[in-house]
Design an enzyme around this catalytic site. Structure first.
Site, PDB file in Angstrom:
ATOM      1  CE  LYS A 121      -1.991   3.547   2.266  1.00 43.87           C
ATOM      2  NZ  LYS A 121      -1.411   4.515   3.385  1.00 43.87           N
ATOM      3  CG  ASP A 139      -6.577   2.963   2.173  1.00 44.47           C
ATOM      4  OD1 ASP A 139      -7.615   2.581   1.857  1.00 44.47           O
ATOM      5  OD2 ASP A 139      -6.312   3.866   2.089  1.00 44.47           O
TER       6      ASP A 139
END
Length: 220
Positions: A121, A139
DNA sequence: ATCCCGAGGG
DNA sequence: CCCTCTGGAT
């Protein structure tokens, strides 16, 4: 309806309403963004922004951060979530950047992921924001919102969701789509109790339909 | 109580 | 795949 058609409706909605963030991470260089994003896990941007000035003043670049000891850095991170892990990660990250990457921030996901404290991420955020690479950082918000809106199907991991989204979202739209999904998740499509009453995407939201139908049947 | 732009390890 | 890390605001 295909996922792409859903996406186009969602995008049109966001373009019309143009959700904006109350606060954003403050940074002035790839180094600063990297530090800020690593610190941002389970923590508001506002609180990260309260701590980073002192960190950047004391450790203005990777080289100085690599000289930091745990006991020096920890107090500056103390008021954020997971201060122990983040302190270790930042120092370890700086060491690897100096030792293996010539003190430069690498700009590929594969290299960034090798750094302590940097997962997929974070790597996607860095490469998309700094280098405008067409990467989708998934996320918790993006994962949840995309699933509820039917933008992903049967994606059980963030990586699976990422691959689906990147497959049909036009490259030049990935960055803004990511940003809008985050904000929608942050302000409207909350994890436990989403504010469906305030959501203009109700009409096309599979999650909302599933939630409401049983209520209509059993309701008076 | 619920929420904040996750990552690493078992 | 699950667990742990773990602070502050609302």
């Amino acid at each position: 309806m295909t996922r792409k058609e859903r996406y186009q409706q969602v995008l049109a909605y966001f373009q019309e309403h143009n959700p904006t963030a109350e606060t954003e991470l403050i940074y002035d260089s790839p180094y600063q963004l990297l530090v800020a994003v690593v610190l941002s896990a389970q923590c508001t941007d506002k609180r990260v922004n309260m701590t980073t000035p002192a960190i950047f003043a004391k450790y203005p670049d990777v080289q100085t951060l690599a000289t930091a000891t745990f006991d020096e850095l920890f107090p500056l991170i103390r008021s954020i979530s997971y201060p122990n892990n983040k302190t270790k990660h930042l120092i370890g990250m700086a060491h690897m950047l100096v030792n293996d990457f010539g003190g430069e921030i690498p700009m590929t996901v594969e290299e960034l992921v090798k750094l302590p404290g940097v997962g997929r991420k974070t790597a996607n955020v860095i490469t998309s924001v700094i280098d405008e690479q067409p990467n989708m950082a998934v996320d918790t918000h993006v994962f949840r919102v995309a699933a509820r809106l039917g933008l992903t199907r049967n994606a059980t991991t963030p990586l699976a969701a990422e691959k689906q989204l990147v497959q049909y979202i036009p490259k030049e739209q990935i960055h803004i789509a990511h940003h809008w999904l985050i904000l929608h998740g942050r302000y409207i499509c909350l994890a436990r109790s989403p504010k469906c009453g305030e959501c203009g995407l109700r009409a096309i939201c599979p999650y909302y339909k599933k939630k409401i139908k049983p209520l209509e049947k059993s309701g008076s």
